[in-house]
Motif scaffolding. Structure first.
Motif, PDB file in Angstrom:
ATOM      1  N   PRO A  16     -21.030  50.560-172.339  1.00 26.90           N
ATOM      2  CA  PRO A  16     -22.439  50.215-172.136  1.00 26.90           C
ATOM      3  C   PRO A  16     -22.857  49.149-173.146  1.00 26.90           C
ATOM      4  O   PRO A  16     -22.508  49.241-174.321  1.00 26.90           O
ATOM      5  CB  PRO A  16     -23.182  51.521-172.396  1.00 26.90           C
ATOM      6  CG  PRO A  16     -22.167  52.589-172.319  1.00 26.90           C
ATOM      7  CD  PRO A  16     -20.843  51.978-172.649  1.00 26.90           C
TER       8      PRO A  16
ATOM      9  N   PRO B  97     -32.563  48.308-174.387  1.00 18.04           N
ATOM     10  CA  PRO B  97     -31.128  48.592-174.314  1.00 18.04           C
ATOM     11  C   PRO B  97     -30.564  49.075-175.649  1.00 18.04           C
ATOM     12  O   PRO B  97     -29.765  50.009-175.681  1.00 18.04           O
ATOM     13  CB  PRO B  97     -30.517  47.245-173.917  1.00 18.04           C
ATOM     14  CG  PRO B  97     -31.596  46.534-173.193  1.00 18.04           C
ATOM     15  CD  PRO B  97     -32.869  46.945-173.881  1.00 18.04           C
TER      16      PRO B  97
ATOM     17  N   ARG C  54     -33.938  40.729-172.511  1.00 17.99           N
ATOM     18  CA  ARG C  54     -33.528  42.135-172.570  1.00 17.99           C
ATOM     19  C   ARG C  54     -32.051  42.286-172.200  1.00 17.99           C
ATOM     20  O   ARG C  54     -31.325  43.074-172.808  1.00 17.99           O
ATOM     21  CB  ARG C  54     -34.397  42.962-171.624  1.00 17.99           C
ATOM     22  CG  ARG C  54     -34.041  44.439-171.603  1.00 17.99           C
ATOM     23  CD  ARG C  54     -34.931  45.191-170.649  1.00 17.99           C
ATOM     24  NE  ARG C  54     -34.785  44.672-169.297  1.00 17.99           N
ATOM     25  CZ  ARG C  54     -35.587  45.006-168.279  1.00 17.99           C
ATOM     26  NH1 ARG C  54     -36.579  45.843-168.473  1.00 17.99           N
ATOM     27  NH2 ARG C  54     -35.386  44.499-167.094  1.00 17.99           N
ATOM     28  N   ALA C  55     -31.615  41.504-171.189  1.00 21.24           N
ATOM     29  CA  ALA C  55     -30.215  41.599-170.778  1.00 21.24           C
ATOM     30  C   ALA C  55     -29.290  41.032-171.851  1.00 21.24           C
ATOM     31  O   ALA C  55     -28.132  41.435-171.963  1.00 21.24           O
ATOM     32  CB  ALA C  55     -30.009  40.864-169.457  1.00 21.24           C
TER      33      ALA C  55
ATOM     34  N   VAL D 287     -22.206  44.665-170.632  1.00 27.37           N
ATOM     35  CA  VAL D 287     -22.646  43.932-169.456  1.00 27.37           C
ATOM     36  C   VAL D 287     -24.174  43.986-169.415  1.00 27.37           C
ATOM     37  O   VAL D 287     -24.774  45.007-169.710  1.00 27.37           O
ATOM     38  CB  VAL D 287     -22.019  44.509-168.158  1.00 27.37           C
ATOM     39  CG1 VAL D 287     -22.380  45.962-167.981  1.00 27.37           C
ATOM     40  CG2 VAL D 287     -22.437  43.705-166.949  1.00 27.37           C
ATOM     41  N   GLY D 288     -24.778  42.839-169.113  1.00 30.50           N
ATOM     42  CA  GLY D 288     -26.230  42.773-169.005  1.00 30.50           C
ATOM     43  C   GLY D 288     -26.606  42.532-167.560  1.00 30.50           C
ATOM     44  O   GLY D 288     -25.808  41.990-166.797  1.00 30.50           O
TER      45      GLY D 288
ATOM     46  N   LEU E 139     -27.485  51.820-166.634  1.00 30.13           N
ATOM     47  CA  LEU E 139     -26.585  50.767-167.101  1.00 30.13           C
ATOM     48  C   LEU E 139     -26.251  50.954-168.582  1.00 30.13           C
ATOM     49  O   LEU E 139     -25.127  50.689-169.011  1.00 30.13           O
ATOM     50  CB  LEU E 139     -27.248  49.404-166.880  1.00 30.13           C
ATOM     51  CG  LEU E 139     -26.422  48.159-167.188  1.00 30.13           C
ATOM     52  CD1 LEU E 139     -25.279  48.034-166.187  1.00 30.13           C
ATOM     53  CD2 LEU E 139     -27.294  46.907-167.130  1.00 30.13           C
ATOM     54  N   TYR E 140     -27.214  51.405-169.360  1.00 31.69           N
ATOM     55  CA  TYR E 140     -26.981  51.588-170.789  1.00 31.69           C
ATOM     56  C   TYR E 140     -26.644  53.032-171.138  1.00 31.69           C
ATOM     57  O   TYR E 140     -26.771  53.451-172.288  1.00 31.69           O
ATOM     58  CB  TYR E 140     -28.182  51.079-171.588  1.00 31.69           C
ATOM     59  CG  TYR E 140     -28.353  49.579-171.430  1.00 31.69           C
ATOM     60  CD1 TYR E 140     -27.476  48.700-172.050  1.00 31.69           C
ATOM     61  CD2 TYR E 140     -29.339  49.053-170.618  1.00 31.69           C
ATOM     62  CE1 TYR E 140     -27.591  47.330-171.879  1.00 31.69           C
ATOM     63  CE2 TYR E 140     -29.469  47.685-170.433  1.00 31.69           C
ATOM     64  CZ  TYR E 140     -28.584  46.831-171.068  1.00 31.69           C
ATOM     65  OH  TYR E 140     -28.697  45.482-170.886  1.00 31.69           O
TER      66      TYR E 140
ATOM     67  N   THR F 157     -28.058  42.895-176.163  1.00 31.76           N
ATOM     68  CA  THR F 157     -26.861  43.608-176.638  1.00 31.76           C
ATOM     69  C   THR F 157     -25.673  42.661-176.828  1.00 31.76           C
ATOM     70  O   THR F 157     -24.567  43.119-177.085  1.00 31.76           O
ATOM     71  CB  THR F 157     -26.448  44.698-175.637  1.00 31.76           C
ATOM     72  OG1 THR F 157     -26.170  44.073-174.380  1.00 31.76           O
ATOM     73  CG2 THR F 157     -27.532  45.739-175.444  1.00 31.76           C
TER      74      THR F 157
END
Lengths: 264, 262
Positions: A78, A103, A150-151, A81-82, B161-162, A154
């Motif tokens: 996790p 995230p 936001r995507a 990938v965004g 997803l997270y 991370t």
């Protein structure tokens, strides 16, 4: 010699092997689809509605599992990938910074680091100064930029975008296209971009994947060999127009054939 | 801007003007037709009754209000917790929901004597709170269940997803997303808890519960109609106050995430 080879052959980051996926009703959304995505690519997936392109993306994100075949992703943890959705899908009750750091919060990162990295991501999409704005105070384009931040927060290696600019006006859309290309070029991201606009697909991509509907299949792939940064010179070039209309003809052929064949 | 503030004034001024007109007309008609005071007292007589009995009436009003508030808070808490349980487990919902409906559709007046027996006649306030809770909690339960489920599918996908856990999804997504549903249910529920308290006091109160409902019964038995009206005025005032307070709360909370503040 072998080193040069390794540089030249891009490593795959994701691969579909004969992937079939059915909708809940039993209808086939994707029919034996095989596809590879390589590091640093910008792949656009284009097709009419119902061709399974969104399904393809959610399989790639790991949000759904295939009914048959295999989906492989190199970066499977996790945060690696965004994803950007059709709508900005921001939480309306939270300010922009809280949305962008979501995230990291979900991954259990410490709070202070989250806020700092959220502000960095906001700066990358040109939204610095809007950390405390509420989503409803932003324009459609700014909301989408917040969703992209936001995507990216991370620092993913793979970015999936599901028709992200479909709801935007043309001016904003072209500006967003260029901004996205800048982000992609500066970060070594791999992008998979779903759209129904060939114009957008050809302009953005290193490779365009055409899909046909009912059942969703990959119909053709095309490389787009125009150097980056692309800008107006590419949009105005005859080869851009030419490739776009050639792909458009292929899409239309395919949209007509099965219905003509299956007709009463 | 002028038009908007004009309309805002209108929202207060129009009902106020109507109230003044009705009161004046009422006063005049009662005197003109010499209506006996036990049938329909003039507004002035009601005001006088309110003034004369204000110490008893206000004490009763406080009693009624505090029981309604307790029932309301318990209804909101219970409704939220049960709704969470429903969304976490379809089995819990399938098992409990029919009984929640049964509780809701059974007239509270009919179960009041039973509750009174169970908690004991000397525990009338407790019986009143339980009965008011029964009336008030259902809107919270049903709206909150709806709200917890009505979450943007895109945001749910994002949470998955997270790798978000159920607790994270509840705390960071479902609870905040259901806030508008909860707030509108609270407005209904506050009114219902007041109704519940009054109905329960009628049945269970019989002298042991000094709430406004008992004052109305008592004054009615003595044909002190102005005093009945005075108690009614206080009840209406409590209901309106609860509604306004919750509307303000709703507006304050939602203005942070909606454009539709007005």
């Amino acid at each position: 010699m072998s080193d040069a080879d390794r540089v030249k052959v891009p490593r795959p980051v994701a691969r579909f092997d004969d992937v079939t996926r059915r909708f809940d009703g039993g209808l086939v959304a994707l029919d034996r689809v095989s596809l590879s995505v390589h590091e640093g690519e910008f792949v656009s997936v284009v097709g009419p509605s119902g061709c399974g392109k969104s399904t393809l993306l959610s399989l790639l994100a790991g949000l759904t599992a295939p009914d048959a075949g295999r989906v492989w992703r190199r970066d499977a943890r996790p945060g690696e990938v965004g994803m950007v959705f059709q709508e900005a899908t921001l939480m309306p009750w939270a300010d922009v910074r809280a949305n962008v750091m979501l995230p990291l919060t979900l991954l259990g990162e410490p709070r202070g680091a989250c806020a700092r990295r959220a502000d960095e991501a906001l700066a990358r999409v040109g939204l610095d100064g809007f950390a405390h704005a509420r989503p409803f105070e932003l324009s459609g384009g700014m909301r989408m930029r917040a969703a992209i931040a936001r995507a990216l927060v991370t620092r993913p290696r793979l970015l999936l975008l599901d028709e992200p600019f479909g709801a935007l006006d043309e001016m904003t859309r072209e500006a967003m296209n260029d901004q996205l290309l800048d982000l992609w070029a500066s970060s070594g991201l791999t992008c998979v971009f779903v759209t129904h606009s060939l114009y957008e697909a050809v302009y953005l991509s290193t490779r365009v994947v055409l899909m046909s509907p009912r059942p969703g299949r990959i119909q053709a792939e095309h490389r787009v060999d125009w150097p980056y940064p692309r800008g107006e010179a590419f949009r105005a070039d005859p080869s851009f127009t030419h490739l776009r209309s050639a792909l458009s003809v292929r899409l239309r052929e395919d949209a007509v054939t099965p219905e003509g064949g299956a007709g009463p | 801007m002028n038009g908007a503030s004009g309309r805002a004034y209108l929202r207060w001024l129009a009902p106020l003007a109507l109230a003044v007109a009705v009161v004046v007309l009422w006063e005049v008609l009662v005197h003109v037709f010499a209506v006996p005071v036990y049938r329909l007292p003039a507004p002035s007589a009601i005001a006088l009754a309110l003034y004369d009995g204000h110490s008893t009436l206000l004490e009763s009003a406080w009693h009624t209000l505090s029981l309604a508030l307790i029932a309301f808070v318990l209804a909101v808490a219970g409704g939220i917790l049960l709704a969470i349980a429903f969304t976490r487990s379809r089995l819990v919902e399938a098992a409990l929901y029919p009984y929640a409906v049964v509780l809701q559709v059974t007239p509270v007046v009919a179960i009041a004597p039973l509750i009174l027996i169970w908690v004991g006649l000397d525990n009338a306030p407790l019986a009143v709170v339980i009965l008011a809770w029964v009336v008030a909690f259902f809107p919270v339960l049903s709206n909150m269940t709806l709200g917890l489920r009505a979450v943007d599918p895109g945001l749910r996908a994002l949470f998955r997803l997270y790798g978000a856990g159920a607790w994270q999804e509840l705390r960071l997504l479902r609870l905040p997303a259901s806030l508008p549903y909860l707030l509108s249910a609270m407005k209904v529920s506050a009114g219902l808890s007041l109704v519940g308290v009054v109905v329960a006091e009628f049945v269970a109160g019989a002298g042991t519960s000094p709430g406004l409902a008992w004052r109305i019964l008592e004054a009615g038995n003595r044909l002190q109609t102005p005093r009945m009206f005075a108690a009614l005025v206080l009840l209406a005032a409590i209901g309106v106050a609860l509604f306004i307070a919750l509307s303000c709360l709703e507006r304050r909370v939602l203005s942070r995430w909606h454009e539709s503040r007005r």
